[in-house]
Design a protein around this motif. Structure first.
Motif, PDB file in Angstrom:
ATOM      1  N   ILE A   1      44.732  26.340  25.726  1.00  0.00           N
ATOM      2  CA  ILE A   1      44.323  25.092  25.320  1.00  0.00           C
ATOM      3  C   ILE A   1      45.494  24.235  25.569  1.00  0.00           C
TER       4      ILE A   1
ATOM      5  N   LEU B   1      40.709  21.546  19.112  1.00  0.00           N
ATOM      6  CA  LEU B   1      41.088  22.472  19.675  1.00  0.00           C
ATOM      7  C   LEU B   1      42.461  22.618  19.869  1.00  0.00           C
TER       8      LEU B   1
ATOM      9  N   TRP C   1      37.527  29.581  19.491  1.00  0.00           N
ATOM     10  CA  TRP C   1      36.768  28.874  20.881  1.00  0.00           C
ATOM     11  C   TRP C   1      35.356  28.848  20.947  1.00  0.00           C
TER      12      TRP C   1
END
Length: 274
Positions: free
Chosen positions: A110, A140, A125
């Motif tokens: 990410i 995230l 996730w």
């Protein structure tokens, strides 16, 4: 001769009537098919109503598409946050064999706020799909920064695991139709497997939740394991769209204290990813 002409004339009249009747039936059939097509189009554009909401596997009567059961909202928040902060370093078992010998979690890259890339766990996730799309990306990124790289280490002396221990989830407080504020008191505990040392970080948040529509995938048999997990998350018909620091007063037993001026200052400066 006259009789023959009369018979011929009569035959022509019957054929004409038959042709007109057939044409009329075809026109009616065409109109019927057009009406059916319009009805099907209207059904395809109509939002899926929330017929039944499940709480502990039991259906809850619900006639308002924006209404959700308070206990269902609390369970949604607990499951989502536990899933996001499940840093075990292994994938959830899919077979009996994997229960005793789970597969290692390779993680998912990410982008971080600094411009680099770091990994989050597969559980994080998947759980992040319970967040609104505009909130999920920034959230995230923060989780990637928080997740220790040692979670994915092959060396058992370096492996670190993490989990969220929830102490309390407050009853949802409706802030407007279809939107709720849920307070959560928890600790994020990171454990080093080699010596058992723990790092405990308070994780107390005000979580804003709203009702959403859900449309199931029409060809379920073609879904992968990850896709099935994501659709299961969205099937809750709820999503988290913001997270703020929870102001705790009197050992988190007095939620009304969150309306004080001090708490308002902390909330304005303590948004999680906004």
């Amino acid at each position: 001769m006259v009789r023959l002409l009369e018979k011929k004339k009569q035959t022509v009249n019957i054929l004409t009537i038959f042709a007109i009747a057939t044409f009329g039936l075809q026109v009616l059939l065409l109109l019927f098919l057009m009406m059916q097509g319009l009805n099907i189009r209207q059904l395809s554009l109509r939002k899926q109503p929330n017929f039944v909401q499940m709480v502990d596997g039991k259906p809850v009567d619900n006639t308002d598409n924006l209404a959700r059961d308070p206990e269902g909202i609390r369970q949604f928040v607990s499951k989502t946050m536990t899933s996001i902060f499940n840093w075990s370093g292994t994938l959830p078992p899919q077979t009996i064999e994997e229960v005793g010998n789970p597969k290692p979690d390779l993680g998912i890259l990410i982008k971080t706020p600094s411009g680099g890339s770091q990994k989050v766990t597969t559980s994080s996730w998947i759980g992040s799909f319970a967040l609104s799309e505009d909130f999920r990306k920034g959230f995230l990124s923060q989780i990637a920064v928080m997740t220790p790289p040692e979670v994915f280490a092959n060396n058992q002396e370096q492996v670190i695991s993490g989990k969220l221990v929830i102490k309390r989830v407050y009853p949802p407080k409706e802030i407007e139709p279809g939107k709720w504020q849920v307070g959560m008191v928890a600790d994020l505990i990171q454990t080093k497997k080699s010596d058992g040392k723990k790092l405990i970080v308070p994780f107390n948040k005000d979580i804003l939740v709203r009702a959403v529509d859900y449309f199931d995938y029409p060809q379920v048999e073609q879904l992968t394991v990850l896709q099935r997990a994501i659709y299961a998350v969205r099937a809750e018909q709820l999503e988290i769209y913001e997270m703020r620091n929870l102001c705790l007063i009197d050992a988190y037993d007095n939620l009304q204290g969150a309306n004080s001026n001090q708490c308002e200052i902390e909330r304005k400066t303590g948004n999680f990813t906004r």
